[in-house]
Design a protein around this motif. Structure first.
Motif, PDB file in Angstrom:
ATOM      1  N   LEU A  74       0.802  -1.234   0.000  1.00 35.91           N
ATOM      2  CA  LEU A  74       0.000   0.000   0.000  1.00 35.91           C
ATOM      3  C   LEU A  74       0.828   1.274   0.000  1.00 35.91           C
ATOM      4  O   LEU A  74       0.294   2.353  -0.226  1.00 35.91           O
ATOM      5  N   VAL A  75       2.141   1.137   0.235  1.00 36.53           N
ATOM      6  CA  VAL A  75       2.931   2.360   0.462  1.00 36.53           C
ATOM      7  C   VAL A  75       2.800   3.412  -0.653  1.00 36.53           C
ATOM      8  O   VAL A  75       2.582   4.590  -0.360  1.00 36.53           O
ATOM      9  N   VAL A 132       1.246   2.680   9.457  1.00 36.36           N
ATOM     10  CA  VAL A 132       1.896   2.876   8.144  1.00 36.36           C
ATOM     11  C   VAL A 132       1.806   4.354   7.767  1.00 36.36           C
ATOM     12  O   VAL A 132       2.798   4.982   7.384  1.00 36.36           O
ATOM     13  N   PHE A 133       0.603   4.930   7.904  1.00 42.14           N
ATOM     14  CA  PHE A 133       0.430   6.361   7.587  1.00 42.14           C
ATOM     15  C   PHE A 133       1.348   7.227   8.457  1.00 42.14           C
ATOM     16  O   PHE A 133       2.024   8.119   7.970  1.00 42.14           O
ATOM     17  N   ILE A 134       1.332   6.941   9.755  1.00 39.24           N
ATOM     18  CA  ILE A 134       2.086   7.794  10.685  1.00 39.24           C
ATOM     19  C   ILE A 134       3.570   7.770  10.340  1.00 39.24           C
ATOM     20  O   ILE A 134       4.234   8.808  10.334  1.00 39.24           O
ATOM     21  N   SER A 135       4.086   6.584   9.992  1.00 40.97           N
ATOM     22  CA  SER A 135       5.540   6.553   9.742  1.00 40.97           C
ATOM     23  C   SER A 135       5.871   7.224   8.410  1.00 40.97           C
ATOM     24  O   SER A 135       6.865   7.943   8.315  1.00 40.97           O
ATOM     25  N   VAL A 136       5.028   7.050   7.386  1.00 34.58           N
ATOM     26  CA  VAL A 136       5.284   7.741   6.108  1.00 34.58           C
ATOM     27  C   VAL A 136       5.200   9.256   6.334  1.00 34.58           C
ATOM     28  O   VAL A 136       6.018  10.029   5.830  1.00 34.58           O
ATOM     29  N   GLU A 137       4.210   9.689   7.103  1.00 29.16           N
ATOM     30  CA  GLU A 137       4.035  11.133   7.340  1.00 29.16           C
ATOM     31  C   GLU A 137       5.169  11.705   8.190  1.00 29.16           C
ATOM     32  O   GLU A 137       5.614  12.835   7.954  1.00 29.16           O
TER      33      GLU A 137
END
Ligand code: HEM
Length: 399
Positions: A74-75, A132-137
């Motif tokens: 999903l990344v 996943v969102f938090i780490s990408v952000e």
């Protein structure tokens, strides 16, 4: 790490939730905003009332559920959303709030079918997706802050100039109020602007593409007055009528992954419909500044002559380039321009230099659907087509 049992429950219930997706997310937003009205300072109310945000959030949560045991898939999709989140200053502490009301909404809509086992499994799954969102952000916040002139969240900019580009589009030149440097960006990126409109209870945020090349001491956005839609665009009309030279607005650092890729060889085709010209003019001017040697084709569709913005800037940029050709046409006036009425396959076949072209497309949804479909029909491979849709990401019908 999710247990095999949790994965199985989430995967087997995802299709049911998908069918009820709209109902769940509609209930979710009601719960979210009645318990946290301050979040209305972040969300775009127009997207809410048109149901667009509900669709975007629901699609993503259920898509994520299908890949719950291989979230790395999903990344790329997460990155596009994460750019938007970062540009709106969404923070890790917001995620548990969204999770709480998403689960409450699932319970509300599914009733007795939502057993404790199912709810617990989805709570765990949401936690994984949110991480996943938090780490990408987190990586995006660091990048935004670390570059020269960069900053986190919103910073005050002053309107240094305001210029009419067409009967409906006006440009705003924005300079940092603190006199500091302007962080660079990649052509195609956007900024979020934040305004307080007199008489409105909540702050409003909107994304606008940067419409000039990078490397200046200002950011330029070019805003279309949304007067025909119902309700009329509150922010765009406020900017046109209520924001003048010397006024201050808040801006977040450039974001977005619809960007001009550096490729010294491939032909480049830029195709714009209406105000979709804004990221395209930034790309064209950047190529001109770089004296790019690629074969470049710029195609611009506007409603009519009065609504045609940036003609002089396009011509100037093309003059600086050895291999650039610009075309324009009007869908409400077939007597002028290089193509008559709407862009058709026969025109694209002759204008797009080769099937190797990397094609960037931006405009209203129907325009993009038609152009992307036709590009494929004339032999451009899907992986050479890039596009940006203004509004929550949606699936375009381009088959
Ligand atoms: C936009 C998904 C968490 C606030 C979006 C979009 C998607 C999405 C698909 C549309 C992107 C686009 O415009 O292209 C998700 C998912 C989340 C999540 C799957 C959880 C895992 C959050 C949180 C907040 C938030 C915690 C803050 C409370 C927003 C806002 C927008 C947005 C304000 C812009 C759209 C608008 O204003 O209409 N999100 N989101 N999201 N999201 Fe999220």
């Amino acid at each position: 790490m999710l247990s095999q049992k949790t994965i199985e429950i989430v995967k087997s219930t995802a299709p049911v939730l998908e069918v009820k997706g709209q109902e769940i997310t509609t209930a979710f937003y009601k719960l979210l905003f009645s318990n946290h009205p301050e979040l209305l300072n972040i969300f775009n109310h127009a997207n809410q009332s048109q149901g667009r945000q509900q669709t975007a959030l629901a699609n993503t949560v259920y898509a994520a559920a299908k890949y719950i045991d291989q979230l790395e898939v999903l990344v790329p999709a997460v990155k596009q959303i994460a750019h938007k989140h970062r540009s709106l200053a969404i923070k890790p502490e917001h995620y548990p709030i969204v999770g709480k009301y998403l689960l409450e909404a699932i319970k509300e809509v599914l009733g007795e079918a939502a057993t404790d086992e199912i709810i617990n499994a989805w709570a765990e799954a949401y936690g994984e997706i949110a991480n996943v969102f938090i780490s990408v952000e987190r990586a995006m916040y660091t990048e935004a802050q670390e570059q020269e002139g960069g900053w986190i969240d919103f910073k005050e900019f002053v309107v240094a100039d305001k210029k009419e580009e067409s009967s409906v589009i006006t440009s705003f030149y924005l300079k940092p109020k603190d006199g500091g440097k302007v962080a660079s960006f990649t052509p195609g990126q956007y900024i979020t602007i934040q305004v307080s409109i007199p008489g409105e209870k909540y702050i409003m945020n909107r994304q606008y593409s940067l419409s000039d090349a990078p490397g200046k001491d200002y950011y330029r956005i070019s805003v279309k007055r949304e007067a025909e839609c119902n309700p009329k665009g509150k922010v765009s009309n406020f900017l046109h009528d209520g924001v003048n030279v010397g006024d201050t607005i808040k801006v977040s650092a450039p974001a977005g992954d619809f960007v001009l890729e550096s490729n010294p060889h491939a032909p480049i085709t830029l195709i714009a419909g209406g105000v979709g010209v804004t990221p395209m003019i930034s790309m064209l001017k950047t190529l001109a500044d770089q004296k790019a040697e690629n074969t470049i084709t710029f195609i611009q569709a506007a409603r009519n002559n009065q609504m045609h913005a940036f003609l002089d800037e396009v011509n100037e940029a093309c003059d600086k380039l050895d291999n650039a050709t610009a075309y324009f046409g009007y869908d409400a006036d077939s007597s002028a321009g290089h193509f008559q009425g709407y862009i058709e396959k026969s025109f694209l076949r002759q204008a797009v230099p080769s099937s190797d072209s990397i094609c960037y497309v931006c405009g209203p949804a129907r325009f993009m659907e038609s152009i992307i479909r036709q590009l494929k029909e004339i032999g451009i491979q899907e992986d050479r087509i890039r596009y940006e849709f203004f509004g929550p990401a949606m699936t375009l019908n381009t088959e």
